[in-house]
Design an enzyme around this catalytic site. Sequence first.
Site, PDB file in Angstrom:
ATOM      1  N   HIS A 208       3.717  -2.273   3.215  1.00 28.37           N
ATOM      2  CA  HIS A 208       3.835  -0.951   2.583  1.00 28.37           C
ATOM      3  C   HIS A 208       5.169  -0.847   1.862  1.00 28.37           C
ATOM      4  O   HIS A 208       6.221  -1.017   2.487  1.00 28.37           O
ATOM      5  CB  HIS A 208       3.709   0.152   3.641  1.00 28.37           C
ATOM      6  CG  HIS A 208       2.360   0.173   4.305  1.00 28.37           C
ATOM      7  ND1 HIS A 208       2.027  -0.696   5.311  1.00 28.37           N
ATOM      8  CD2 HIS A 208       1.264   0.935   4.073  1.00 28.37           C
ATOM      9  CE1 HIS A 208       0.769  -0.461   5.679  1.00 28.37           C
ATOM     10  NE2 HIS A 208       0.284   0.520   4.952  1.00 28.37           N
TER      11      HIS A 208
ATOM     12  N   ASP B 252       0.809  -1.217   0.000  1.00 28.02           N
ATOM     13  CA  ASP B 252       0.000   0.000   0.000  1.00 28.02           C
ATOM     14  C   ASP B 252       0.846   1.273   0.000  1.00 28.02           C
ATOM     15  O   ASP B 252       2.024   1.266   0.385  1.00 28.02           O
ATOM     16  CB  ASP B 252      -0.878   0.039   1.261  1.00 28.02           C
ATOM     17  CG  ASP B 252      -2.043  -0.931   1.178  1.00 28.02           C
ATOM     18  OD1 ASP B 252      -2.005  -1.841   0.322  1.00 28.02           O
ATOM     19  OD2 ASP B 252      -2.977  -0.773   1.980  1.00 28.02           O
TER      20      ASP B 252
HETATM   21 NI    NI Z   1      -2.557   3.094   3.322  1.00 32.19          NI
END
Ligand code: NI
Length: 278
Positions: A231, A89
Amino acid sequence: MSLFLSIAALFLLGNQHSEHMHEYVEAARYFYSLPAELPANTTAPKKQAPLFYVNIPVEPRFRPNMRIFHTSAPTLTSTGTKLIALTFDDGPSKKETPRLLDILKTERVKATFFVLGKNAEAHPEIIKRAFAEGHEIENHSWDHKDLTKLSQEQLLKEIRQTDEVIERLTKRIPLFLRPPYGTLNKALEQWSTYDLVLWSIDTKDWQHHDSTYIQEYILKHVKDRDIILLHDIHATSVDTVSTLIPILKEQGYTFVTVEELLSEKIESSHKTLVIQHG
Ligand code: NI
């Protein structure tokens, strides 16, 4: 010339996946058959699949209805293969995402990137590379606002702007939206034209910045059909991936994208909905 070839390639891919396209065309037809105005809280009957009809006046897309996947693949039947979807992400990041793509390429693993529209706009070459290498690019909003706190107009803008960038760079309509912070509300469920995808393992990698911790957390909790949240804007998260993948492979996991995981279309390594721009 290269433009011509690109268009020709799109036609070929489009034909190759005509069966896949068919579903979406059917869905689009269904959309047009809907009444112009639906009651505000129109939902599918409870015993059916959790469909939420998109209200009007969302512009017609190929996804007239949506499902919400809170965790790993609730609608799947077992295929006997242990599947896992790595998701990244908040990127792309100029520094970390190319490094991650190198690792994924070496390991021959496909992943799913829930990108921020503004970062995709800033690094189009990274999005193009990721897509060209078989990864899935999906929508994580424009700039990571909590979508449940926005007006309907702002919410649609967050989704559509990101959608447009991804579509322009990949010629593929994103299938999924992962709302920032995983926050959901009725407005989002009604107004998103996407299936909403959350995750089943959250390593909180953004908090720990410790690749050993992240890896141990995943290995402790991992199970078949998990969607792992990471991430690709943190070096420690990317570091984790390089050591984690070989271990998971050894444990018998097959890496798939979110679309593959949720649609059970794992026989073909790279199924893509290709759209034609006129
Ligand atoms: Ni996010």
